[in-house]
Design an enzyme around this catalytic site. Structure first.
Site, mmCIF file in Angstrom:
data_model
loop_
_atom_site.group_PDB
_atom_site.id
_atom_site.type_symbol
_atom_site.label_atom_id
_atom_site.label_comp_id
_atom_site.label_asym_id
_atom_site.label_seq_id
_atom_site.Cartn_x
_atom_site.Cartn_y
_atom_site.Cartn_z
ATOM 1 N N GLY A 1 -15.965 5.403 -2.346
ATOM 2 C CA GLY A 1 -15.402 5.815 -0.959
ATOM 3 C C GLY A 1 -14.905 4.282 -0.499
ATOM 4 N N ASP B 1 -4.480 1.442 -9.794
ATOM 5 C CA ASP B 1 -5.786 0.899 -9.326
ATOM 6 C C ASP B 1 -6.273 0.287 -10.544
ATOM 7 O OD1 ASP B 1 -6.157 1.249 -6.085
ATOM 8 O OD2 ASP B 1 -6.241 3.212 -6.916
ATOM 9 N N SER C 1 -13.045 4.580 -8.189
ATOM 10 C CA SER C 1 -12.849 5.818 -9.225
ATOM 11 C C SER C 1 -11.861 4.845 -9.919
ATOM 12 C CB SER C 1 -11.809 6.826 -8.898
ATOM 13 O OG SER C 1 -10.931 5.623 -8.013
ATOM 14 N N GLU D 1 1.017 -1.374 0.324
ATOM 15 C CA GLU D 1 -0.364 -0.342 0.005
ATOM 16 C C GLU D 1 1.016 0.910 0.012
ATOM 17 O OE1 GLU D 1 -3.139 0.038 -1.107
ATOM 18 O OE2 GLU D 1 -3.862 -1.519 0.330
ATOM 19 N N HIS D 2 0.473 2.289 -0.699
ATOM 20 C CA HIS D 2 1.251 3.523 -0.582
ATOM 21 C C HIS D 2 2.329 3.174 -1.630
ATOM 22 C CE1 HIS D 2 -1.254 6.618 0.831
ATOM 23 N NE2 HIS D 2 -1.784 5.802 1.542
ATOM 24 N N THR D 3 3.029 2.143 -2.263
ATOM 25 C CA THR D 3 4.232 2.128 -2.353
ATOM 26 C C THR D 3 4.348 2.033 -4.179
ATOM 27 O OG1 THR D 3 3.222 0.165 -3.062
ATOM 28 C CG2 THR D 3 4.850 -0.265 -1.174
ATOM 29 N N GLY E 1 -12.712 2.383 -1.363
ATOM 30 C CA GLY E 1 -11.324 1.341 -1.214
ATOM 31 C C GLY E 1 -10.936 0.854 -1.856
ATOM 32 N N SER F 1 -11.228 0.445 -4.841
ATOM 33 C CA SER F 1 -11.410 1.906 -5.947
ATOM 34 C C SER F 1 -12.716 2.001 -7.494
ATOM 35 C CB SER F 1 -10.001 1.223 -6.989
ATOM 36 O OG SER F 1 -9.412 2.703 -7.965
HETATM 37 C C1 GLA Z 1 -4.922 4.664 -3.719
HETATM 38 C C2 GLA Z 1 -4.891 5.485 -5.139
HETATM 39 C C3 GLA Z 1 -3.374 3.739 -5.486
HETATM 40 C C4 GLA Z 1 -2.801 3.815 -4.470
HETATM 41 C C5 GLA Z 1 -3.668 3.728 -3.550
HETATM 42 C C6 GLA Z 1 -2.435 2.970 -2.158
HETATM 43 O O1 GLA Z 1 -6.231 3.341 -4.326
HETATM 44 O O2 GLA Z 1 -4.946 5.469 -6.223
HETATM 45 O O3 GLA Z 1 -2.528 4.482 -6.608
HETATM 46 O O4 GLA Z 1 -1.398 5.055 -4.217
HETATM 47 O O5 GLA Z 1 -4.206 4.455 -2.769
HETATM 48 O O6 GLA Z 1 -1.866 1.836 -2.248
#
Ligand code: GLA
Length: 385
Positions: A122, A172, A128, A35-37, A124, A126
């Site tokens: 919202g 995503d 979007s 996550e956040h990588t 998590g 995705s």
């Molecule tokens: C959101 C972003 C992704 C990713 C995650 C965290 O979903 O769209 O690109 O950075 O947060 O892992």
């Protein structure tokens, strides 16, 4: 949110536009770990899921587009030579894709569109990316554009950056477009090389628990984290010019420059460096069937996201702590960008029902909010139906 199925979307389209649409499913995603990588050029391990957004779409031969968001009951119309951000975020995700195609000199015409589905916003998962990628694939099919799925994922990411102002990574969009049934994608976000790992969780399943919370500062905090990672890289580059991103950094190097990095940037960078290590180990656990260790890694990731990266919130911490103390749950963590949405739980099949009941009751007692629980099915990604 009321859930809407394919037939209802198609019927709504026929009623509004009196023609036969092309049908697409844009898929959401889960992420096992990493996550956040992605925006740090690291690895991620997502998969596309059966929950998604259905699109009924057609070109209309004019220069005006008409969109209808069936879940929300909202519509938006605009001329295609006047595409600019508006107050409706969902419309921006769609227009951003058209904007990117126009920037590539791909001439479009007006689009009629009805969309809706069962992917909560919202959460998590995705929604979007499902929106961007489903629409992008739809336009690709309507106008016979010669673009690969990978190129579409990159286009959708660029649209988020430029039209929405969200500096997201590629996880995503990539997962939504390249996901396959029963497979996790191990993606190298620097090279975009990837491999599929078949998911075999034996007697265990993945269960999502939605906090049904979405904090307002999600996008602002996301931008801050991207910026904090960049700051760390800029400092470390003075000592080693081969460092292009946190992907290239080891803990020893962070420790050596801890004072100069300062407490905050050190914490952020340490999370990313450790998460990269965790992901490598998690990939091996998945292949080798070491589920207990995989579960421990999920808990470690949550602790890192909560204490070092600081993208959790009391609601998510509560849900993960509850799972941690529940016999039969091997691991749990917040999933996605943070500040709300779902936790992902690695849980024994036999206790799913009782756990769902117990966590829902405890969460309501603690925070006065209902959870929503989703069983995850890893399914083929975004596709024409
Ligand atoms: C959101 C972003 C992704 C990713 C995650 C965290 O979903 O769209 O690109 O950075 O947060 O892992």
């Amino acid at each position: 949110m009321k859930e809407i199925g394919l037939e209802a979307i198609k019927a709504e389209f026929e009623k509004r536009f009196n023609s036969q649409p092309l049908l697409i499913k844009g898929c959401g995603r889960i992420n096992i770990i990493g996550e956040h990588t992605d925006y740090n050029d690291g690895y991620v391990m997502p998969a596309s899921i059966d929950k998604g957004i259905y699109f009924a779409i057609s070109e209309n031969g004019t220069t005006e587009s008409h969109f209808y968001a069936a879940n929300l009951g909202e519509s938006y119309s605009f001329f295609i030579d006047d595409i600019k951000p508006c107050d409706l975020q969902w419309a921006n995700y769609l227009m951003g894709i058209m904007d990117q195609l126009q920037k590539q000199n791909i001439l479009l015409e007006g689009i009629d569109l009805v969309f809706g589905g069962d992917l909560p916003v919202g959460s998590g998962m995705s929604s979007s990316a499902a929106l961007e990628c489903g629409f992008a694939l739809g336009l690709c099919s309507l106008f016979n554009l010669d673009m690969s799925r990978q190129e579409l994922a990159q286009l959708a990411q660029k649209s988020s950056h430029e039209f929405l102002g969200i500096p997201c990574g590629i996880m995503d969009q990539f997962a939504s477009l390249l996901g396959l049934k029963g497979q996790v994608i191990k993606l190298d976000c620097r090279s975009l090389n990837y491999e599929y790992i078949p998911i075999d969780l034996k007697d265990y399943d993945l269960l999502l628990v939605n906090s049904n919370i979405s904090h307002d500062h999600v996008n602002g905090a996301y931008r801050d984290r991207v910026e904090e990672c960049r700051k760390g890289v800029t400092i470390l580059q003075q000592y080693n010019k081969d460092i292009l991103s946190l992907r290239d950094v080891k803990m020893a190097m962070l420790d050596e420059h801890q004072a100069e990095l300062g407490a905050l940037i050190y914490k952020r960078c340490a999370y990313v460096v450790k998460e990269t290590q965790r992901l490598k180990e998690a990939g091996n656990c998945l292949v080798g069937g070491q589920l207990e260790r995989l579960g421990e890694l999920l808990f470690e990731t949550h602790d890192g996201l909560s204490k070092e990266y600081e993208v959790s919130c009391p609601e998510l911490d509560f849900l993960v702590d509850f799972a941690r103390n529940y016999e039969g749950v091997l691991g749990a963590r917040l999933m996605g960008g943070g500040f709300g949405g779902c936790t992902i739980n690695l849980i024994h099949q036999n206790i799913k029902k009782e756990f769902s009941k117990a966590i829902t009751k405890a969460y309501y007692k603690e925070r006065g909010i209902d959870t929503s629980i989703y069983e995850v099915e890893i399914a083929d990604g975004t596709r024409v139906i």
